[in-house]
Design a protein around this motif. Sequence first.
Motif, short mmCIF file in Angstrom:
data_model
loop_
_atom_site.label_atom_id
_atom_site.label_comp_id
_atom_site.label_asym_id
_atom_site.label_seq_id
_atom_site.Cartn_x
_atom_site.Cartn_y
_atom_site.Cartn_z
N UNK A 1 43.04 40.60 39.40
CA UNK A 1 43.29 39.25 39.91
C UNK A 1 42.47 38.22 39.15
N UNK A 2 41.21 38.55 38.82
CA UNK A 2 40.36 37.60 38.09
C UNK A 2 39.21 38.35 37.44
N UNK A 3 38.67 37.75 36.37
CA UNK A 3 37.46 38.28 35.74
C UNK A 3 36.63 37.11 35.25
N UNK A 4 35.37 37.07 35.69
CA UNK A 4 34.45 36.02 35.28
C UNK A 4 33.17 36.63 34.75
N UNK A 5 32.39 35.81 34.09
CA UNK A 5 31.15 36.29 33.49
C UNK A 5 30.03 36.43 34.51
N UNK A 6 30.15 35.75 35.65
CA UNK A 6 29.10 35.83 36.67
C UNK A 6 29.70 35.44 38.01
N UNK A 7 28.84 35.43 39.04
CA UNK A 7 29.32 35.17 40.40
C UNK A 7 29.65 33.71 40.64
N UNK A 8 29.21 32.81 39.75
CA UNK A 8 29.53 31.40 39.92
C UNK A 8 30.87 31.03 39.31
N UNK A 9 31.52 31.98 38.62
CA UNK A 9 32.85 31.71 38.06
C UNK A 9 32.85 31.26 36.62
N UNK A 10 31.77 31.48 35.88
CA UNK A 10 31.75 31.12 34.46
C UNK A 10 32.80 31.94 33.71
N UNK A 11 33.42 31.34 32.68
CA UNK A 11 34.47 32.05 31.93
C UNK A 11 33.92 33.32 31.28
N UNK A 12 34.72 34.36 31.30
CA UNK A 12 34.38 35.60 30.62
C UNK A 12 34.82 35.49 29.17
N UNK A 13 33.91 35.73 28.23
CA UNK A 13 34.20 35.60 26.81
C UNK A 13 33.78 36.88 26.08
N UNK A 14 34.04 36.90 24.79
CA UNK A 14 33.68 38.06 23.97
C UNK A 14 32.18 38.27 23.91
N UNK A 15 31.41 37.24 24.23
CA UNK A 15 29.95 37.35 24.17
C UNK A 15 29.31 37.55 25.54
N UNK A 16 30.11 37.66 26.58
CA UNK A 16 29.55 37.84 27.93
C UNK A 16 28.90 39.22 28.06
N UNK A 17 27.68 39.28 28.56
CA UNK A 17 27.02 40.58 28.70
C UNK A 17 27.46 41.38 29.91
N UNK A 18 28.15 40.73 30.86
CA UNK A 18 28.60 41.42 32.07
C UNK A 18 29.80 40.68 32.64
N UNK A 19 30.40 41.27 33.67
CA UNK A 19 31.58 40.62 34.27
C UNK A 19 31.67 40.96 35.75
N UNK A 20 32.34 40.06 36.46
CA UNK A 20 32.73 40.26 37.86
C UNK A 20 34.24 40.36 37.86
N UNK A 21 34.76 41.54 38.15
CA UNK A 21 36.20 41.79 38.13
C UNK A 21 36.70 41.99 39.54
N UNK A 22 37.76 41.24 39.89
CA UNK A 22 38.36 41.31 41.22
C UNK A 22 39.73 41.94 41.07
N UNK A 23 39.94 43.07 41.75
CA UNK A 23 41.22 43.78 41.71
C UNK A 23 41.90 43.67 43.07
N UNK A 24 43.22 43.50 43.02
CA UNK A 24 43.99 43.28 44.24
C UNK A 24 44.93 44.47 44.46
N UNK A 25 44.94 44.99 45.68
CA UNK A 25 45.84 46.08 46.04
C UNK A 25 47.20 45.49 46.38
N UNK A 26 48.23 46.20 46.05
CA UNK A 26 49.59 45.74 46.34
C UNK A 26 49.76 45.52 47.85
N UNK A 27 50.60 44.57 48.18
CA UNK A 27 50.86 44.28 49.59
C UNK A 27 51.96 45.16 50.17
N UNK A 28 52.59 45.97 49.32
CA UNK A 28 53.68 46.85 49.80
C UNK A 28 53.24 48.30 49.83
#
Length: 395
Positions: A368-395
Motif C-alpha cells: 500500500x505504501x513505503x516511506x523512509x521513516x514514520x513521518x512519511x519521508x519519501x523512500x529513495x535509493x539512498x534511504x537506509x531503512x523503510x516503513x512498508x505497509x501491506x494491505x490484505x485483500x478485502x475478499x
Amino acid sequence: MTTASYRIRPAGPDDAAFLADVTLTATRAQGRLPADFDEADWRGGFEEWSLESIDDPATDLNVIELDGRPVGRLRISRTPGSVELNGIQLHPDAQNRGIGTAIITELQSEAATRGVPLELHVERDNPNARRLYDRLGFTKTGEDGAEDVMQWTQLWNAAVAKRYDTPGTGMFAPEVLGPTVDRLAELADGGRALEFAIGTGRVAVPLSERGVPVSGIELSNAMIAELRTKVDETAIPVVVGDMSIVRAPGEFSLVYLVFNTISNLLTQEQQVECFRNAARHLSPGGRFVIELWVPELRRLPPGTPATVGVAEPGYILLDTYDVLNQHVVSHHFHFGEGTQAELGRTPHRYIWPAELDLMAQLAGFTLESRHADWTGSPFTADSPSHISVYRLSTT
C-alpha cells in the motif's frame, strides 16, 4: 549430583543396531510404545535411517559412551542460523547421572558462542524430557504434529531484557517513538492491533495509552517479564512463542513488526511464514506494517566481509556478512574506561525491499505504501531503512 564422565564419538555403520537398541529401550522404559508397535518393522526402518544420517554431511550422528561402553545416541544438525538437537536418548542405566544436562549445556554454550538459537522437538507424551528442557530455559515456540517445538536463546535473556529500555534516548527518544505511535494509531483505524515480537512494550504501551487495544506475541519470557513491570495481562495480553507460527486470540485490523525484527527470523521460509501468520490474524482489508533496514552491501569494501555500523564512546557495532546466505551477524561491543569489553552477537537474515514485497504477495498482501521513516519521508535509493505497509485483500 556429580556428572558421570562420558565421551561422545561419531557413529559408524557398525553402530546402527546399537542406536536402534538404545532408542527402543529408552522409549520402552518410559512406557511410550503404542500397543500395536511392530518392533521388527520399526527397527529395520530406524537402522536404515541411521545409516543415511551417518552419510549425511549436514548431520552429526554420535554414540555416547560411559566408562568405555555405549550408552546413548545423540543427533545434531548445524545450520548458519541455528544448532538443532535432533535427538538424544540414554539407556535407563545411564539416566539421572547428569549426562543429558551436561550435553545440552555444552550445546547451549556452542549456540551462544555462535550467536544462534538451540532448537529441538519433544514429544508431548514425554513429560520427563519436557521438564528437563523447561528447567534448562527452553521456550515452546510452536507445534509439529505430536511434538512441541522448543528453542533456547541467549539473545534475549534476563540481562539483556533488564538493560533493553533506554528511556528518552535512542529508540525510546520522543522524536523516534512519537511518530511511530502516531502512524500506527492511524493505521489501526479504530480496530485492534497485534505486535509481533512485542518485547518490553516500547511501542505497545504508548500505543495502548492512545486507546488502541493491543495484544502481542513474544518469544522471550525475560522480555515479557519487563513488560509486566509496566502493564498487566488484562491491559496488553501476550502469547509466548514464535511470531511466524503462534496464534493470538481474536481478529485484528493491524499487525505490526518494528525495528528490523523480521530479520531475526534466519531463513526465507520463516520470513514468508511470518507474513502468512500476519494474514491469519487480520480481518479482510487489514494491514501488516514492517520497519526494516535496507542491506548496506554498497558499503562493503571488495574482499572485506564487515562494516562498522556505529562507533561512539562506549559502543562499537560491527556487522559481518555472509552474502551467499543473506546473513549478517551484528557484533555489539560495550566498554568503559578500562581494557575490558563485553561482546554480544545478534544474527539476522537481511531482506531486499523487492524480496519483501514478493513475500507479501505469497501471503495475499499488496504493497500500500513505503516511506523512509514514520513521518512519511519519501523512500529513495539512498534511504537506509523503510516503513512498508501491506494491505490484505478485502475478499
